[in-house]
Design a protein around this motif. Structure first.
Motif, PDB file in Angstrom:
ATOM      1  N   SER A  45     -26.636  35.147 -43.961  1.00 56.52           N
ATOM      2  CA  SER A  45     -26.122  36.331 -43.273  1.00 56.52           C
ATOM      3  C   SER A  45     -24.866  36.907 -43.929  1.00 56.52           C
ATOM      4  O   SER A  45     -24.314  37.877 -43.411  1.00 56.52           O
ATOM      5  N   SER A  47     -24.476  38.444 -46.882  1.00 55.91           N
ATOM      6  CA  SER A  47     -24.679  39.765 -47.487  1.00 55.91           C
ATOM      7  C   SER A  47     -24.781  40.854 -46.423  1.00 55.91           C
ATOM      8  O   SER A  47     -24.274  41.961 -46.614  1.00 55.91           O
ATOM      9  N   ARG A  48     -25.425  40.544 -45.285  1.00 53.25           N
ATOM     10  CA  ARG A  48     -25.565  41.539 -44.220  1.00 53.25           C
ATOM     11  C   ARG A  48     -24.243  41.821 -43.529  1.00 53.25           C
ATOM     12  O   ARG A  48     -24.036  42.925 -43.020  1.00 53.25           O
ATOM     13  N   ASN A  49     -23.370  40.820 -43.495  1.00 55.58           N
ATOM     14  CA  ASN A  49     -22.094  40.978 -42.791  1.00 55.58           C
ATOM     15  C   ASN A  49     -20.910  41.069 -43.750  1.00 55.58           C
ATOM     16  O   ASN A  49     -19.771  40.861 -43.324  1.00 55.58           O
ATOM     17  N   LYS A  51     -19.603  43.655 -45.187  1.00 56.32           N
ATOM     18  CA  LYS A  51     -18.715  44.753 -44.825  1.00 56.32           C
ATOM     19  C   LYS A  51     -17.804  44.359 -43.672  1.00 56.32           C
ATOM     20  O   LYS A  51     -16.604  44.675 -43.679  1.00 56.32           O
ATOM     21  N   THR A  96     -24.799  36.065 -35.366  1.00 57.32           N
ATOM     22  CA  THR A  96     -25.866  36.337 -36.326  1.00 57.32           C
ATOM     23  C   THR A  96     -26.932  35.249 -36.344  1.00 57.32           C
ATOM     24  O   THR A  96     -28.017  35.460 -36.887  1.00 57.32           O
ATOM     25  N   THR A  97     -26.646  34.098 -35.770  1.00 58.97           N
ATOM     26  CA  THR A  97     -27.616  33.000 -35.778  1.00 58.97           C
ATOM     27  C   THR A  97     -28.177  32.695 -34.400  1.00 58.97           C
ATOM     28  O   THR A  97     -28.971  31.755 -34.259  1.00 58.97           O
ATOM     29  N   PRO A 129     -23.486  47.098 -31.691  1.00 63.30           N
ATOM     30  CA  PRO A 129     -24.081  47.760 -32.867  1.00 63.30           C
ATOM     31  C   PRO A 129     -24.605  49.158 -32.565  1.00 63.30           C
ATOM     32  O   PRO A 129     -24.466  50.067 -33.400  1.00 63.30           O
TER      33      PRO A 129
END
Length: 227
Positions: A45, A47-49, A51, A96-97, A129
């Protein structure tokens, strides 16, 4: 991380936050933040987070500068920024998990929190989100209409009101729709059933024991000035 039940992740989140609060030296905090980033990468996770992590890093630098300008030492500025990073990245790992439905079930079944409060907590997380996406959409729509956000801080705040107003109206409409949907589905009933199996297993109890042992060691080291 995804193989563990939500209660294990909750305990881990509070354990990492406790360690961040107790530790008062730079090097262990750097190790703690690095361990959290490694866990996030192992979960797939990062790369997705990325930012969000970068935004937290910028805010951590800002907090450190505030601490430094306020009369603190350079080391205390480092500690403030790293502590904030350690206490926030672990929540990204949790969210995220873990499915929000499973988190609600764990809060109700294991933590014994009333269903209404658990639902409000997870619903707030669920719509963050969507709220961010709607904010971005409104900003792009206003920019297409010629809205300029250039100028000093006061002008930017005045211009941003044209973004806040439609965003608030959309949020109110969403909340009314959600309230009607919950009422039609019988929200408020005293009986609740969950499809998810969130009962801890052997590996969960092992991780909880390790977290408790590490917490005791960290507190002991802090009392003796080692961390």
């Amino acid at each position: 991380m995804k193989r563990f039940v939500p209660i294990t992740k909750l305990i881990g989140t509070f354990a990492f936050s406790l360690w961040a609060l107790v530790i008062n030296t730079t090097a262990p905090l750097v190790v703690l933040v690095a361990a959290e980033l490694l866990l996030l990468a192992m979960c797939g996770s990062l790369s997705r987070n990325l930012k969000a992590v970068c935004s937290l890093a910028v805010f951590a630098v800002f907090l450190g500068l505030v601490q430094l300008v306020g009369g603190g030492s350079l080391e205390s500025a480092y500690i403030t920024g790293l502590r904030m990073m350690a206490m926030t990245v672990v929540f990204i790992i949790l969210l995220t998990t873990t499915r929000l439905q499973d988190l609600t079930a764990a809060l109700v079944k294991q933590v014994k929190i009333p269903y209404e409060y658990a639902f409000m907590f997870t619903a707030a997380l669920r719509f963050v989100p969507d709220f961010i996406a709607e904010s971005k959409a409104v900003q792009e729509a206003q920019a297409c209409r010629g809205l300029s956000t250039k100028g000093n801080v006061v002008k930017k705040m005045i211009h941003y009101m044209s973004v806040i107003q439609p965003l608030m109206l959309k949020s109110l409409g969403r909340s009314e729709t959600m309230a009607l949907s919950l009422e039609l589905r019988g929200f408020g009933s005293s009986e609740h059933s969950f499809m998810s199996n969130v009962r801890p297993k052997g590996r969960d109890y092992a991780v909880m024991a390790v977290m408790a042992a590490v917490s005791c060691v960290v507190v002991y080291m802090r009392l003796h000035g080692l961390v």
